[in-house]
Each structure stands twice: as structure tokens, then as C-alpha cells.
Write an enzyme that holds these catalytic residues in place. Structure first.
Site, short mmCIF file in Angstrom:
data_model
loop_
_atom_site.label_atom_id
_atom_site.label_comp_id
_atom_site.label_asym_id
_atom_site.label_seq_id
_atom_site.Cartn_x
_atom_site.Cartn_y
_atom_site.Cartn_z
N ASP A 15 9.55 5.48 12.03
CA ASP A 15 8.60 4.39 12.31
C ASP A 15 8.22 4.45 13.78
O ASP A 15 8.68 5.35 14.50
CB ASP A 15 9.21 3.02 11.93
CG ASP A 15 8.14 2.03 11.45
OD1 ASP A 15 7.15 1.83 12.20
OD2 ASP A 15 8.28 1.48 10.36
N HIS A 43 2.28 3.58 11.55
CA HIS A 43 3.72 3.54 11.88
C HIS A 43 4.22 4.91 12.36
O HIS A 43 5.29 5.37 11.99
CB HIS A 43 4.53 3.05 10.67
CG HIS A 43 4.37 1.59 10.40
ND1 HIS A 43 5.03 0.62 11.11
CD2 HIS A 43 3.59 0.93 9.50
CE1 HIS A 43 4.69 -0.58 10.66
NE2 HIS A 43 3.81 -0.42 9.69
N GLU A 92 -0.03 -0.86 6.54
CA GLU A 92 -0.37 -1.32 7.89
C GLU A 92 -0.89 -0.20 8.80
O GLU A 92 -0.29 0.10 9.82
CB GLU A 92 0.88 -1.96 8.53
CG GLU A 92 1.36 -3.16 7.75
CD GLU A 92 2.65 -3.77 8.31
OE1 GLU A 92 2.80 -4.99 8.21
OE2 GLU A 92 3.49 -3.03 8.85
C1 TNX Z 1 6.12 -5.44 7.05
S1 TNX Z 1 6.55 -4.14 4.36
C2 TNX Z 1 6.33 -4.10 7.23
C3 TNX Z 1 7.36 -3.64 8.16
C4 TNX Z 1 7.99 -4.78 8.93
C5 TNX Z 1 8.23 -5.94 7.97
C6 TNX Z 1 8.95 -7.11 8.57
C7 TNX Z 1 5.83 -3.07 5.14
C8 TNX Z 1 5.32 -2.05 4.27
N1 TNX Z 1 5.70 -3.13 6.48
O1 TNX Z 1 6.85 -2.67 9.04
O2 TNX Z 1 9.18 -4.35 9.48
O3 TNX Z 1 6.98 -6.37 7.47
O4 TNX Z 1 9.34 -8.03 7.58
#
Ligand code: TNX
Length: 544
Positions: free
Chosen positions: A202, A272, A336
């Protein structure tokens, strides 16, 4: 009284009057464990079987797979109850515990556990089924008790509701060494979980060895500092790093396989990726420089989708992933991924043109470009006989055939995927984000991400969305809980956030029985005895 009478009667019958007093008060097994088996029948009229200090487990000669499971059970009985156990290859099968493979039902994990006054018969469709049966026997026995252990006569027949029973652990935001990862795998095994989703890369740290791109480890695994609290803007100025060696990974994969757990590694792409960009800035749209990220959230800096070397990078990393992890599934992330860099990047815009990607009411051109990247990874994996899993954003702009969707922003992603003929895994933030608080009173809790997910909420979840037809519902592979570790710096806190919520999770994953919160509470209270013998730190709220 009715229940106790036959037990007293039969213990005397089994051991004779001289031994009766000790045995009368002997700890008694109970098959109503977590997760609840499909069927438990107890024959109160027969004498319970008494498992003394000296125990023989018999397996058929020349059945090394069964012998391995018998040895594993022997190891647990030795470790936890100090029993003196031998595993024998015996054709006649005269022993305290007999273990064998047999056709026990439609699921490869279906098993039966039958107790008669002369011993315990364990039969399972596969070695994995024998392992689950051994787990049920182990959880049935009273934690911390002294032998002899009385086991009521009766029969357990059992099979899981879902084939995919997952738990996820993020080792990027905070790093947990190999021994801790094994402890996590032990916790999973205790709850019959079988898919370990290992979030190993990440923005805040790359933890996976990749020989063809060595700077991922050298530079990408260490961040120069970590933000204090919830993105306060103040940093601790302490470099933070960690990564696994290839040998450690192989060892962990084997450790999980012994417990019939597959490890699904996640290489989160194309977002990420800031730790990878810090190591190889040419993989980003701006060329950097980048730092391994010291704050939490969603970074705008992502892999440049217009750059040919990015596709080579993906193939190289996945090649090494495949060589280290035998799992059918590999997770390729896809969550994301902001598009601000791509919108400004001449190479990305050029790639959009070349591919003829156009925006419409369902997706932007940049979302389609992301879909192109994920499709590339999915097809690469498919050409090596593996299946890709992606977070539900991978639905945006179209999904490659055979790709599996992990629905985290609610359950709609799973519904959409199942309707389109894709398999899906449910892990909605509403019920399965174990980085959220377990109490409304935050003053007494360790720092957490936010929100509130008590055990009862986890337990209340019904995995098959009502909206789906029976045929569509077949695409729901199962349920998973996620543990993101932004606010979890030490492993004992991992245990605290997981337990006992993992117990509720395991019931939804495994058991087909109607919900019974009071019954669950009794069973999980006994399970907590096993948590204590393992030294697990668990959240106390439901036991108060
Ligand atoms: C969302 S769930 C994210 C993570 C974060 C998390 C914190 C997801 C696919 N991505 O990168 O750590 O929320 O709850």
C-alpha cells in the site's frame, strides 16, 4: 437433574466405582461450539466416552494425508490438555479416536464426528474436512481442564454454508512479523476460516519481496515518518519499515496450508501505489519525487496507465506473486484510485485515445482506463491459471470475464456482479470493518478508525442479498472481515479488534442454522475459555 443423572451413572459404569468420584466431577465436552455445527445429537442414555491421559489415535495404514491430520490433532491435544498421545496405523482401528476419509456429503469440508462408549470416530470427505472435525472436537473440550475429559455420546454432522470464509489483514500501514501473521492464521483456523486475504502492499509500505524490482524492498518498505493520530499534520520523524523474505512467505504459506487456509495476496493497483512510486518514480505520471507515504487516506499519486513500463511492472510483480503463492485467487485491488493525475497526464490521455475509450453515463474515460489496467492484470493471471479478485470499484468501466468482485461499499457491488454473472464476496463496511470501534464509549477503547460495529451487528448480517434470485445467489462465494491497521500499531490490538467479532463472522460463514443470539452468547462464552488458554487479547463487552 434429569441431565446429570445418566452422566453420573455412566461414569461409574465406565471406570468402576473406585474411579467414579474423580470422574463424576470430570470436565464434560459440549459439541455446541462456534461456529455451530449443522446437526448435534447427544445420546444422554449412553455412558460418555472418557478421554484419559493416554490416548491412541488410529488411522488406516498407508494413508499419509489422514495421518497428517491425526498428528495435527494429537499435537493440539498434547499442547492444550497435556495428553499422552500416539498415532498408530492400524487396520483393525481399535483406538480411542479413529480417523478416516469417507464420502460424508456434498461439501469437500463435510465431516461427521461420532462418539460411542468405545471411542470417537471422525470421518471426512477430504483432509480439510478432517481438520474441521478435529477443530470441533478441540473446541468441544473444556479449555484448561485436566484429563480425564468426558465426551457425551452422540453425533455431529457438519458442513459449511459458504466455501469462501475470509479474513483480511493489512500489513502495510503497520507491519506484523511472520510469527504474528502465523498467530493470525491460528485465530482463523480456530474459527473455521479458510481464506486469508493478505494486504501486503500500500502507499505506506511495500512488504513483499520482488527480486526483479529490488528497490520495492530497499526503498518502498520504509517510510520516513508517520503522522500522529488521525492525520493531525504532526509527524513522529521516526522511520518505520518492515518486509518479509521469500523464505518467510513460503513458510507462512505452508503453515496456512497445514491449517487448510489459502493465502490470497493483494497487490493493490493502480492506486495505493505510492510506496512503489517512491522506489521507482518513473512509474508515476509526474515522475516524482515521491516518498513512502506517512499519512493515511487516499493518495492522488497512482501508477501511470499510459506508460508501457507500468504494464511490465505489473506482469513482473504478478509473476513473482504466482511463484510464491499457490492460491487460485490473487487480489489486484482496484479501489480508491483518484483520476486527477491521469486527467493531466499526456501519456494517459494518449492511451485513452489509442484505446478509443469514451465517457458515457456509466463511466468516465479515466474510469475505463482503470478498467483497462485491471483487465490487463486479470488476463495476465488468467493466462497463468489464476483468478483475479478486485474491490467493487473494478465494476466501473467494465470487468474482465472471470473477475471476482469484493463488495466493500455496501452490498450493491455484489448484487451488480452476481447479476452480471460474476462471483462476489461480501465485506461491507457496515458490518465487517473490524478497524471500527466495538463500543460507543470510545474513552475506554484503543484508538480506531471511527464508526461502531459491535459483535451483535456482525452476527445480524444475512449474507445472501434479498434482491438476488436463487441462481444469482450462487455467485455469492462468501463473507470476509477486513482489518485495516492505520491505528493498530501492535499485534495484541489486532487480536482485540478481531475477537470476539471473528466468532460472529464465523457463524455467518459456516453455519446454516437460524440465528439465535442467546445461544451464540453461551457458546462464545465457552470459546472465550479457549481464547484465554491461547493468551489472545479479546474485547470484553459482550461478556459483561
Ligand atoms: C478503505 S476498503 C480502504 C482502505 C482503508 C480503509 C479504512 C478499501 C478497499 N480501502 O485503504 O484502510 O478504508 O477503514
Amino acid at each position: 437433574m434429569k441431565r446429570i443423572f445418566p452422566i453420573l451413572l455412566c461414569s461409574a459404569a465406565v471406570l468402576g466405582t473406585a474411579g467414579a468420584k474423580a470422574v463424576d466431577t470430570a470436565p464434560r465436552a459440549d459439541f455446541h461450539v462456534v461456529p455451530l455445527p449443522s446437526s448435534v445429537t447427544v445420546d444422554e442414555a449412553s455412558a460418555p466416552f472418557s478421554l484419559g491421559r493416554k490416548v491412541v489415535i488410529a488411522v488406516a495404514p498407508a494413508s499419509p494425508e489422514v495421518k497428517r491430520e491425526a498428528e495435527a490433532l494429537a499435537g493440539e491435544l498434547r499442547r492444550l490438555w497435556n495428553l499422552d498421545i500416539t498415532v498408530e496405523e492400524s487396520a483393525t482401528g481399535k483406538a480411542d479416536i479413529r480417523m478416516r476419509l469417507a464420502d460424508t456429503g456434498t461439501s469437500p469440508e463435510a465431516y461427521t464426528l461420532k462418539v460411542t462408549p468405545s471411542g470417537i470416530d471422525i470421518a471426512g470427505a477430504t483432509p480439510a474436512a478432517l481438520f474441521r472435525a478435529a477443530g470441533t472436537l478441540r473446541k468441544s473440550l473444556p479449555a484448561g481442564a485436566e484429563a480425564p475429559l468426558l465426551i457425551p455420546c452422540g453425533e455431529v454432522t457438519d458442513a459449511p454454508r459458504f466455501a469462501y470464509r475470509g479474513a483480511h489483514l493489512d500489513v502495510s500501514r503497520h507491519f506484523f512479523p511472520a510469527d504474528s501473521v502465523k498467530r493470525f492464521i491460528d485465530m482463523m483456523a480456530l474459527h473455521n476460516l479458510n481464506k486469508f486475504h493478505w494486504h501486503i502492499t500500500d502507499d505506506q509500505g511495500w512488504r513483499l519481496p520482488v527480486e526483479s524490482w529490488p528497490l520495492l524492498m530497499e526503498k518502498g518498505s520504509v517510510r520516513p515518518a508517520t503522522v500522529i493520530g488521525h492525520n493531525s499534520g504532526v509527524y513522529d520523524s521516526v522511520p518505520y519499515g518492515g518486509h518479509y523474505t521469500r523464505d518467510e512467505i513460503r513458510d507462512i504459506v505452508a503453515y496456512a496450508a497445514d491449517r487448510h487456509i489459502d493465502i490470497i495476496p493483494e497487490i493493490d493497483m493502480p492506486g495505493h501505489m505510492q510506496a512503489a512510486l517512491a522506489a521507482y518514480p518513473e512509474l508515476g505520471c509526474t515522475g516524482g519525487p515521491y516518498e513512502v507515504w506517512g499519512m493515511w487516506g487516499v493518495s492522488d499519486d497512482v501508477l501511470c496507465a499510459g506508460n508501457d513500463s507500468v504494464y511490465k511492472f505489473i506482469d513482473d510483480v504478478l509473476t513473482e506473486v504466482i511463484s510464491l503463492f499457490p492460491s487460485e485467487y490473487v487480489h489486484v485491488g482496484g479501489d480508491e484510485c483518484p483520476k486527477v493525475r491521469w486527467e493531466q497526464c499526456p501519456k494517459c490521455q494518449q492511451r485513452i485515445k489509442e484505446l478509443g475509450l469514451t465517457a458515457d453515463s456509466t463511466a468516465t474515460a479515466e474510469q475505463r482506463l482503470q478498467s483497462h489496467v485491471i483487465r490487463h492484470a486479470t488476463e495476465f493471471l488468467a493466462s497463468h491459471g489464476r483468478k483475479a479478485i478486485g474491490w467493487d470499484e473494478t465494476l466501473e468501466g467494465g470487468l474482465a470475464p472471470g473477475a471476482v468482485v469484493m463488495s466493500w461499499r455496501g452490498v450493491d457491488g455484489a448484487i451488480e456482479a452476481a447479476r452480471a454473472g460474476h462471483d462476489a464476496i461480501l465485506t461491507p463496511t457496515s458490518h465487517f470493518y473490524f478497524d471500527y470501534y466495538q463500543s460507543e464509549d470510545r474513552s475506554t477503547e484503543p484508538d480506531a478508525f471511527g464508526s461502531y460495529i459491535p459483535v451483535s451487528k456482525v452476527y445480524s448480517f444475512e449474507p445472501i442479498p434479498e434482491e438476488l434470485t436463487a441462481d444469482e445467489a450462487k455467485h455469492i462465494l462468501g463473507v470476509q472481515a477486513n482489518l485495516w491497521t492505520e491505528y493498530i500499531p501492535v499485534f495484541s490490538q489486532v487480536e482485540y479488534m478481531e475477537l470476539p467479532r471473528m466468532a460472529a463472522l464465523s457463524e455467518l460463514q459456516w453455519s446454516s442454522a437460524p440465528k439465535d443470539w442467546d445461544g451464540f452468547l453461551q457458546r462464545v462464552t465457552r470459546l472465550a475459555g479457549h481464547y484465554r488458554t491461547e493468551g489472545y487479547r479479546y474485547a470484553p463487552h459482550i461478556f459483561r
